[in-house]
Design an enzyme around this catalytic site. Structure first.
Site: not given
Length: 257
Positions: A28-29, A55, A150
């Protein structure tokens, strides 16, 4: 060389060699980083290679990127093993690119898992277990004076039947964190008192608010919280008494005292 996917006892997080890491696929990005699935060899005397998530932090300015990287590294390095928090394996800081290396969760993001379960089916008991997994992981983070900031289904990973809290890019050490910058914030998951441009005070209680929204995501099987039309006025909506509606298909049981 065989890749080992089953869990094993990871050694304490430490500096890794870039040459020991081989990329397998891009997972993912996002705005701040690129996450890859990779094979890591020479870890703790383990034969073969271990599947890991790597990451790369990316930002336009190198100085700013280093600050973001160092903050996440500091938070991740303070963690010990917990079954409901993704395990931090190590880092690459002596070579470029700078990397953070985590345990690989085979089933991926909880958000995608929930959306897929609309087709495959999932039991209410399993959904409740997911909420408990996250609560246990957040209780541990709170005991370590870590504020996540988050918490959302997109930042929870699923390994087997277990949920693990991940993504510490916004996390901070300390019982209270005062946001002085104009960082982007996930408005639909953020406590109303933090929906201000600066000097917002984050603490365990503001993470609890985000956890409530996350429970709604789980019970709604990955629906987006609130209406998209509220994006510019969510603070006013919440302060006026507005709340998330009951997820479709969810049942409410009242217990008599």
């Amino acid at each position: 060389m065989p890749v080992i996917s089953k869990p094993f006892n990871f050694p304490p997080a430490h500096e890794l060699k870039r040459s020991d890491i081989t990329t397998i696929a891009i997972l993912g990005e996002g705005n701040f980083g690129l996450v890859e699935k990779a094979a890591l060899k020479n870890l703790g005397g383990q034969a073969g290679a271990v599947e890991v998530a790597v990451k790369h932090l990316k930002l336009e300015g190198e100085a700013e990127a280093k600050v973001i990287f160092d903050k996440e590294l500091k938070v991740a390095s303070s963690l010990e093993y917990h079954p409901n928090v993704i395990t931090f394996i190590g880092f690459v800081t002596l070579e470029d690119p700078r990397l953070l290396v985590f345990e690989f969760a085979q089933q991926g993001e909880l958000l995608k898992y929930l959306k897929q379960s609309k087709m495959t089916g999932i039991s209410p008991d399993k959904l409740v277990k997911f909420t408990l997994d996250v609560a246990n992981g957040m209780s541990y983070l709170s005991s370590k004076a870590i504020i996540h900031r988050d918490l959302a289904a997109r930042n929870i990973l699923v390994s087997g039947d277990t949920c693990k809290i991940s993504d510490f890019g916004f996390s901070r050490l300390g019982e209270i964190y005062v946001k002085m910058s104009k960082d982007r914030i996930p408005i639909f998951w953020t406590a109303p008192e933090c929906l201000v441009a600066s000097k917002a005070k984050y603490n365990t209680k503001t993470d609890v608010w985000s956890y409530g929204v996350l429970m709604w995501e789980i019970m709604s099987l990955g629906e987006r919280p609130y209406s998209s039309g509220l994006k510019g006025r969510i603070k006013q909506y919440l302060e006026g008494g507005g709340r998330l509606t009951k997820p479709r298909g969810a049942k409410i049981t009242y217990m008599q005292s």
